[in-house]
Design an enzyme around this catalytic site. Structure first.
Site, PDB file in Angstrom:
ATOM      1  N   CYS A  59      -3.687  30.371 144.649  1.00  0.00           N
ATOM      2  CA  CYS A  59      -2.567  29.929 145.487  1.00  0.00           C
ATOM      3  C   CYS A  59      -2.382  30.987 146.570  1.00  0.00           C
ATOM      4  CB  CYS A  59      -1.283  29.759 144.675  1.00  0.00           C
ATOM      5  SG  CYS A  59      -0.620  31.321 144.085  1.00  0.00           S
ATOM      6  N   LYS A 104      27.275  22.420 126.686  1.00  0.00           N
ATOM      7  CA  LYS A 104      27.640  22.770 128.066  1.00  0.00           C
ATOM      8  C   LYS A 104      28.738  23.838 128.074  1.00  0.00           C
ATOM      9  CE  LYS A 104      24.813  20.701 130.494  1.00  0.00           C
ATOM     10  NZ  LYS A 104      24.562  19.290 130.381  1.00  0.00           N
ATOM     11  N   LEU A 145      23.239  27.563 137.594  1.00  0.00           N
ATOM     12  CA  LEU A 145      22.628  27.222 136.302  1.00  0.00           C
ATOM     13  C   LEU A 145      21.422  26.341 136.593  1.00  0.00           C
ATOM     14  CD1 LEU A 145      25.442  28.254 135.570  1.00  0.00           C
ATOM     15  CD2 LEU A 145      25.508  26.546 133.761  1.00  0.00           C
ATOM     16  N   ILE A 146      20.255  26.889 136.361  1.00  0.00           N
ATOM     17  CA  ILE A 146      19.049  26.166 136.757  1.00  0.00           C
ATOM     18  C   ILE A 146      18.237  25.793 135.527  1.00  0.00           C
ATOM     19  CG2 ILE A 146      17.695  28.290 137.206  1.00  0.00           C
ATOM     20  CD1 ILE A 146      16.562  26.581 139.673  1.00  0.00           C
ATOM     21  N   GLY A 176      24.128  21.253 138.527  1.00  0.00           N
ATOM     22  CA  GLY A 176      23.596  20.047 139.170  1.00  0.00           C
ATOM     23  C   GLY A 176      24.180  18.781 138.580  1.00  0.00           C
ATOM     24  N   GLN A 200      28.179  12.328 131.466  1.00  0.00           N
ATOM     25  CA  GLN A 200      28.748  13.054 132.617  1.00  0.00           C
ATOM     26  C   GLN A 200      29.929  12.265 133.185  1.00  0.00           C
ATOM     27  OE1 GLN A 200      25.541  14.307 135.265  1.00  0.00           O
ATOM     28  NE2 GLN A 200      24.865  15.849 133.813  1.00  0.00           N
TER      29      GLN A 200
HETATM   30  N1  LIG Z   1      18.517  24.944 130.181  1.00  0.00           N
HETATM   31  C1  LIG Z   1      19.396  25.071 131.165  1.00  0.00           C
HETATM   32  N2  LIG Z   1      19.500  26.251 131.841  1.00  0.00           N
HETATM   33  C2  LIG Z   1      20.380  26.385 132.855  1.00  0.00           C
HETATM   34  N3  LIG Z   1      21.194  25.400 133.277  1.00  0.00           N
HETATM   35  C3  LIG Z   1      21.141  24.219 132.650  1.00  0.00           C
HETATM   36  C4  LIG Z   1      20.246  23.982 131.564  1.00  0.00           C
HETATM   37  N4  LIG Z   1      20.403  22.698 131.150  1.00  0.00           N
HETATM   38  C5  LIG Z   1      21.350  22.159 131.951  1.00  0.00           C
HETATM   39  N5  LIG Z   1      21.806  23.072 132.854  1.00  0.00           N
HETATM   40  C6  LIG Z   1      22.827  22.882 133.899  1.00  0.00           C
HETATM   41  O1  LIG Z   1      23.608  21.754 133.607  1.00  0.00           O
HETATM   42  C7  LIG Z   1      23.403  20.731 134.598  1.00  0.00           C
HETATM   43  C8  LIG Z   1      23.390  19.370 133.931  1.00  0.00           C
HETATM   44  O2  LIG Z   1      22.350  19.338 133.010  1.00  0.00           O
HETATM   45  P1  LIG Z   1      21.914  18.008 132.286  1.00  0.00           P
HETATM   46  O3  LIG Z   1      20.786  18.329 131.397  1.00  0.00           O
HETATM   47  O4  LIG Z   1      23.117  17.364 131.752  1.00  0.00           O
HETATM   48  O5  LIG Z   1      21.500  17.111 133.528  1.00  0.00           O
HETATM   49  P2  LIG Z   1      20.121  16.983 134.279  1.00  0.00           P
HETATM   50  O6  LIG Z   1      20.260  15.773 135.096  1.00  0.00           O
HETATM   51  O7  LIG Z   1      18.984  17.055 133.314  1.00  0.00           O
HETATM   52  O8  LIG Z   1      20.078  18.269 135.244  1.00  0.00           O
HETATM   53  P3  LIG Z   1      18.775  18.867 135.932  1.00  0.00           P
HETATM   54  O9  LIG Z   1      18.113  17.750 136.677  1.00  0.00           O
HETATM   55  O10 LIG Z   1      19.272  19.942 136.825  1.00  0.00           O
HETATM   56  O11 LIG Z   1      17.915  19.384 134.807  1.00  0.00           O
HETATM   57  C9  LIG Z   1      22.084  21.088 135.253  1.00  0.00           C
HETATM   58  O12 LIG Z   1      21.972  20.561 136.559  1.00  0.00           O
HETATM   59  C10 LIG Z   1      22.137  22.595 135.237  1.00  0.00           C
HETATM   60  O13 LIG Z   1      22.945  23.077 136.303  1.00  0.00           O
END
Ligand SMILES: Nc1ncnc2c1ncn2[C@@H]1O[C@H](COP(=O)(O)OP(=O)(O)OP(=O)(O)O)[C@@H](O)[C@H]1O
Length: 483
Positions: free
Chosen positions: A456, A265, A183-184, A287, A296
């Site tokens: 680039c 989430k 999940l990125i 992440g 969290q």
């Molecule tokens: N829009 C999104 N699309 C995909 N995955 C997400 C998205 N938002 C959050 N996630 C997933 O949930 C995790 C926790 O997100 P959260 O926004 O709570 O923390 P974050 O510290 O902002 O994370 P990141 O630095 O990876 O954005 C992220 O690391 C990612 O794996």
């Protein structure tokens, strides 16, 4: 040029059959990666190592960069290879390669040997070291901390003179472990968690929940493409873009403020688990890190976990923020993350730190799950290699040009290191350097009566950035390809 590739130590202690399988996979991976750089690259398996040879010496830096980013490699030695007949022959080859560097220096010779020989490694060290010392004006042999250490590897009738030792990435060869769906979001954390799984040998596919329109997608695609291109390009992977704004809207309307984050989430996990199942993928990666944001907590993570039976892996769970940021800097994702706006539309004023399952279920009972089905159906599945092509379609208005007009300025958007190492020179035209991560904040300060041609190395980043600037309302942009 020639390199000897040494395997990650965790591979070398495995049983012979597992080791052989991993070496074979690594051989294929290195071939795939090097083929993108040098068509003549050859990768041969030799005992517990690979021998890589390429004919075009001008590609040396690119080959070194590619090998240093390939998972499964502990170190690789840049070598000259010779056939030898006897000890004296080994001495002569070594003297020809190192004689000029010995003047006034202390030195020692170190030898590693495989195969049957009439001499031991120590005998070679003594013979070659003694010969060099007699026939050159050196500072003498010193076994501890010499000015120059000459490393030789002897294998059967082959002699390798090691000219440089490059550190590798470590980890397992890509695809020796199962696939994951990461999940990125474009922030620091999910880039690092994705990287950790690539390094550990998993094919990492990307799942992105769009909360902020085309610009959000462009930003996240850049990070995913960058990670794939740098560390995982031996295998094709998928990038899934899920249109998540309707989910956010429904949550904002129906869910109690304190529970919005946890419910969001859980919705993400529901969708990701569904998509992963279609891909036969057993695990999701996030992440998340304990306590990094107040919501969290272990309680909340546990409530999030219970939404699906699919394994959810959180490699950063105990990592400190600074270590995550340092890793992001080292792997090159920091700049992307720094410029990524905060898109999360569901930020509760007071998110709960102790979500209760019963309360969460009660809140979710108000949610219209048909919306979830719809976003799953509307998910766009992309081959990450096509990101460049699809972006081209999206940025039709952004022209790609080769010939320059007088009022056009080339804008080199590569990182300062790339800009310095491989400067772009275009006869009769100035090249302005503004790294991609400063475009969002500084492009507007440039003279807007000019047209800027973004440049680039591969043309992907410049197209994505052109799209991003278009989104922000700039129309004086084209993409420049040098050839
Ligand atoms: N829009 C999104 N699309 C995909 N995955 C997400 C998205 N938002 C959050 N996630 C997933 O949930 C995790 C926790 O997100 P959260 O926004 O709570 O923390 P974050 O510290 O902002 O994370 P990141 O630095 O990876 O954005 C992220 O690391 C990612 O794996």
């Amino acid at each position: 040029m020639k390199f000897i590739v040494k395997l990650f130590p965790e591979i070398t202690i495995k049983s012979k059959s597992v080791r052989q399988r991993m070496i074979k996979v690594l051989q294929g991976n290195v071939r795939n990666v090097l083929r993108r750089i040098e068509a003549t690259a050859r990768v041969r398996m030799d005992w517990d190592k690979l021998v890589v040879s390429c004919d075009d010496d001008s590609k040396r830096d690119a080959v070194v960069e590619a090998l240093s980013c390939t998972p499964g490699i502990q170190a690789f030695l840049e070598v000259q290879e010779f056939r030898y007949h006897d000890l004296h022959d080994i001495y002569l080859h070594t003297a020809a390669a190192y004689g000029d560097q010995l003047a006034g220096k202390t030195f020692c010779v170190r030898v590693k040997r495989h195969g049957q020989h009439a001499f031991t490694s120590i005998e070679v060290e003594r013979y070659v070291g003694g010969g060099l010392n007699q026939n050159h004006v050196t500072g003498g042999v010193r076994l501890k901390k010499p000015d120059l250490q000459i490393n030789l590897e002897i294998e059967d009738d082959k002699l390798y003179l090691i000219t440089q030792i490059h550190p590798g990435l470590g980890g397992y060869p890509l695809s020796t472990q199962e696939d994951v769906l990461s999940l990125i979001s474009g922030g620091f954390d999910s880039g690092v968690s994705s990287y950790q799984f690539i390094k550990r040998g998993c094919r990492v596919h990307y799942c992105f929940f769009n909360l902020g329109g085309a610009a959000h997608e462009v930003g996240v695609k850049q990070v995913a493409y960058y990670l794939w291109n740098k560390f995982g390009a031996s295998h094709k992977v998928k990038f899934l873009a899920v249109p998540f704004e309707p989910i956010v809207a429904e949550i904002l309307e129906k869910i109690d403020n304190g529970h919005m984050g946890v419910v969001l989430k859980r919705m993400m996990m529901r969708v990701a688990a569904n998509l992963a199942e279609r891909m036969n993928i057993e695990a999701l990666v996030t992440g998340e890190s304990l306590g990094q944001v107040s919501s969290q907590t272990l309680t909340n993570l546990s409530v999030i976990d219970r939404v699906t039976e699919t394994l959810i892996l959180r490699p950063l769970v105990t990592m400190d923020k600074q270590d995550i940021v340092d890793t992001a800097r080292r792997i090159g994702t920091l700049e992307f993350a720094e410029t990524m706006p905060e898109y999360c539309g569901v930020i509760s004023n007071k998110p709960t730190v102790k979500a209760q399952m019963s309360k969460v279920l009660e809140e979710e009972s108000k949610f219209d799950f048909a919306i979830l089905e719809r976003v799953i159906a509307e998910t766009r599945w992309m081959d990450i290699r096509d990101i460049a092509n699809q972006t081209r379609e999206q940025v039709q208005e952004v022209e790609t040009v080769q010939a320059l007009l007088a009022d056009e300025v080339i804008l080199d958007i590569r990182s300062p290191d790339d800009h310095e190492d491989r400067p772009l020179v275009v006869a009769g035209h100035a090249v302005v350097h503004l790294p991609f991560y400063k475009l969002a904040t500084q492009f507007g300060d440039l003279d807007q009566s000019k047209t800027y041609l973004l440049y680039c190395d591969r043309g992907v980043m410049s197209k994505l950035q052109a799209l991003y600037l278009k989104e922000k309302g700039f129309n004086n942009i084209k993409v420049y390809r040098a050839n």
